[in-house]
Scaffold this motif. Sequence first.
Motif, short mmCIF file in Angstrom:
data_model
loop_
_atom_site.label_atom_id
_atom_site.label_comp_id
_atom_site.label_asym_id
_atom_site.label_seq_id
_atom_site.Cartn_x
_atom_site.Cartn_y
_atom_site.Cartn_z
N GLU A 70 0.87 -1.17 0.00
CA GLU A 70 0.00 0.00 0.00
C GLU A 70 0.91 1.22 0.00
O GLU A 70 1.47 1.60 1.03
N LYS A 90 -0.07 -5.56 0.95
CA LYS A 90 -1.39 -5.86 0.42
C LYS A 90 -1.44 -7.16 -0.37
O LYS A 90 -2.53 -7.60 -0.78
N GLY A 101 -3.62 -7.60 -3.66
CA GLY A 101 -4.75 -6.69 -3.62
C GLY A 101 -4.73 -5.65 -4.72
O GLY A 101 -5.78 -5.31 -5.29
N ASN A 102 -3.54 -5.12 -5.05
CA ASN A 102 -3.44 -4.13 -6.12
C ASN A 102 -3.79 -4.75 -7.48
O ASN A 102 -4.45 -4.12 -8.31
N ALA A 149 -5.77 -7.36 -7.89
CA ALA A 149 -7.20 -7.63 -7.89
C ALA A 149 -8.00 -6.37 -8.21
O ALA A 149 -8.97 -6.40 -8.99
N ALA A 150 -7.57 -5.23 -7.63
CA ALA A 150 -8.25 -3.97 -7.92
C ALA A 150 -8.05 -3.55 -9.38
O ALA A 150 -8.96 -3.01 -10.02
#
Length: 324
Positions: free
Chosen positions: A69, A84, A87-88, A90-91
Amino acid sequence: MTTQLTPLTAPGKRPGATTPPAAPRPARRGGPRGHHPWTPWLYLLPALAVLGGLLVYPVYQLGLISFLEYTQAQVSGGEPTSFKGFGNYAALFADPQFWQVLLATVLFAAACVVTTLAVGCALAVLLTRVRALPRLVLMMAALGAWATPAVTGSTVWVFLFDPDFGPVNKLLGLGDFSWTYGRYSAFALVLLEVVWCSFPFVMVTVYAGIKAIPSEVLEAASLDGASQWRIWRSVMAPMLRPILVVVTIQSIIWDFKVFTQIYVMTNGGGIAGQNLVLNVYAYQKAFASSQYSLGSAIGVVMLLILLAVTLVYLRLLRRQGEEL
């Protein structure tokens, strides 16, 4: 009396027997004069150190930031950096704009590659048909376009197609038509500039390959009544296949990474981002929006795509029996 001398013989051998030649000594494992196998790596060590500092470490940092993050809050020290994971990514994959930009990038790069190869190969064949003076003029003009910086060339093309002061609209009678307003016209304008600064590499490389083809082969095809297109398709292209593979793969890599032309000619990606490509999209996410981790994830995706293209290139070379 005459005494006859008998040659000395080794014990256990009959007089007069011939001695077999000595077996050759096996070569030393270290190579000639005792060179070790790792000696070539000593010569490559300075270049590997430079590549490690300029390529490996930045790629490592890029991949590391993509799993964190990392925004303006973390850069300024206001918030701690947190992990993360994916997560990045996935976004990023859940964002419809990313897939639109990826599709636009692939189509735009494909159009640039096909047009660049067509123009470069056609002019390479033309160089073999004209006299020395026109050939020299064409070569100098092409090399001038190749040597022009991308920012300078993009600025000149924007001026040439300017709706108010550009000479192109006046010559074509288009009035105040704006090339950068529409999505497809803006992409077409950028494509022309990319091809203008890219075709000289293809032209020079293919021209060198054509000059290496024996003239007897081309003369025989011409005497058999083959047209110029048939000679290119059936004679030149198969013999130039290794060169065409190289220029194609390099053109794909270059055109997939286009940034300067899009950013300068469409003012950062066009109206409402209609002319975004992945490089400009990553720049906007990382620096305009301060989402450095998301921009790094886009960079990693681009790196993986280009690595896949490179692996395809290496596989094609292996199929053709080329040394890597």
